[in-house]
Design a protein around this motif. Structure first.
Motif, mmCIF file in Angstrom:
data_model
loop_
_atom_site.group_PDB
_atom_site.id
_atom_site.type_symbol
_atom_site.label_atom_id
_atom_site.label_comp_id
_atom_site.label_asym_id
_atom_site.label_seq_id
_atom_site.Cartn_x
_atom_site.Cartn_y
_atom_site.Cartn_z
ATOM 1 N N UNK A 302 6.276 15.608 -0.583
ATOM 2 C CA UNK A 302 7.421 15.201 -1.060
ATOM 3 C C UNK A 302 7.523 13.997 -1.193
ATOM 4 N N UNK A 303 7.387 13.061 -0.236
ATOM 5 C CA UNK A 303 7.607 11.483 -0.395
ATOM 6 C C UNK A 303 6.482 10.921 -1.532
ATOM 7 N N UNK A 304 5.251 11.568 -1.638
ATOM 8 C CA UNK A 304 4.446 10.968 -2.483
ATOM 9 C C UNK A 304 4.822 11.416 -3.987
ATOM 10 N N UNK A 305 5.252 12.446 -4.288
ATOM 11 C CA UNK A 305 5.927 12.896 -5.616
ATOM 12 C C UNK A 305 7.246 12.054 -5.879
ATOM 13 N N UNK A 306 8.043 11.681 -4.881
ATOM 14 C CA UNK A 306 9.079 10.988 -5.127
ATOM 15 C C UNK A 306 8.955 9.489 -5.508
ATOM 16 N N UNK A 307 7.535 8.936 -4.650
ATOM 17 C CA UNK A 307 7.110 7.615 -5.026
ATOM 18 C C UNK A 307 6.595 7.515 -6.538
ATOM 19 N N UNK A 308 5.843 8.567 -6.897
ATOM 20 C CA UNK A 308 5.191 8.670 -8.215
ATOM 21 C C UNK A 308 6.114 8.958 -9.261
#
Length: 319
Positions: A302-308
């Motif tokens: 979830x955090x990685x998707x948010x950053x991307x």
């Protein structure tokens, strides 16, 4: 970490190469970076970087530049999503082989080399795959050329690591599905995370998912991959192979749900099983990397998707 060291990075304009360079610069150390690109222009410029446009498929192309280098990082190769794997299989085999052969043939003195391999080397399995499974059976049939291209690349690396005269210290990193800033968001060649992010940001309704949505995969954020690469570079061993992944699997349906929720976008979802698709299940074990390197992924999906998503929304007009 790498104070006073020199790097030669192939594929420096690509997704992984760009992020490696960004992280090296962020260390704020005295470094020298020589970086190659082919057609695609580099995206990060800095006085510490010398870019060279080369076709690494040509023998001796990098002979003049691989002198007095401490670390060689090989990320160059033919890459693409499911459609490219299906439509251009030979390039996955030939490009990877030629590039690896030619680059290693140009090496003179070196502290350590790292070859970016892939989980495509592995056969189909219902269980997490260990590094020792890399040459067991054949690669998944849709990955045949790409899998053998990486297998041959690994064999070439082993030859240089075990040769009797001037052996090279070598790490081989097998990665699965990676994503993050500077990913390839091209409609024709992107991987699944970038493809779904692009559709969500641009409000595609109906929202098309290739395959059934039940395909189950491991997704690793790019920052965690760079952590693994640096740990492997610093490992003092003649030759080691490591799986670098998140260690957590999720379905394409769940991936799409996370992306759509982050975008506050709730379209009609349709499934297109006539489009190229990939292996239904793939899991690779990271136990060896955890034990020997201390590798531990820090970024949740979830955090990685948010950053991307944040990066793509602020940069898609430049792509």
């Amino acid at each position: 970490m790498f104070e006073g060291k020199s790097f030669f990075i192939t594929g420096a304009a690509g997704f992984v190469g760009t992020n490696i360079i960004q992280r090296l610069l962020a260390l704020n150390e005295d470094l020298k970076i020589i970086a190659t690109y082919h057609h695609k222009l580099p995206r990060i410029y800095h006085p510490k970087i010398t870019y060279i446009q080369l076709d690494l498929r040509i023998p001796h192309a990098c002979d003049p530049y691989l002198k007095n280098i401490d670390y060689l990082i090989m990320t160059a190769g033919y890459v693409g999503g499911a459609s490219h794997i299906q439509n251009f299989p030979e390039q996955f085999l030939t490009d990877s082989t030629l590039i690896t052969l030619n680059v290693l043939a140009s090496v003179q003195t070196l502290k350590k080399a790292l070859f970016l391999s892939s989980s495509m080397v592995y056969p189909e399995s219902e269980f997490p795959l260990q590094e020792t499974d890399g040459f067991r059976g054949e690669p998944f049939h849709k990955y045949f050329s790409g899998g053998w291209g990486k297998r041959i690349g690994e064999i070439i690396c082993k030859q240089y690591a075990y040769r009797t005269k001037n052996p090279l210290k070598m790490s081989i990193i097998r990665i699965d599905n990676i994503y993050g800033p500077f990913d390839n968001f091209s409609t024709n060649s992107s991987h699944v995370v970038a493809s779904l992010i692009k559709k969500a940001v641009h409000k595609k309704d109906p929202f098309e998912i290739w395959g059934t949505g039940t395909e189950n995969k491991d997704f690793l954020y790019i920052d965690d991959l760079i952590d693994g690469i640096f740990l492997a570079l610093l490992k003092d061993s003649p030759l080691e192979i490591y799986n670098i992944a998140s260690g957590q699997n999720t379905s394409i349906n769940n991936l799409a749900k996370i992306i759509l929720n982050e975008c506050h976008f709730y379209p009609k979802i349709i499934y297109n099983q006539n489009k190229p698709s990939t292996i239904p299940f793939r899991s690779i074990s990271i136990k060896k990397a955890t034990k020997e390197l201390g590798f531990s992924p820090k970024t949740s999906l979830q955090k990685g998707i948010s950053n991307t998503l944040y990066w793509y929304k602020n940069n898609f007009h430049k792509l």
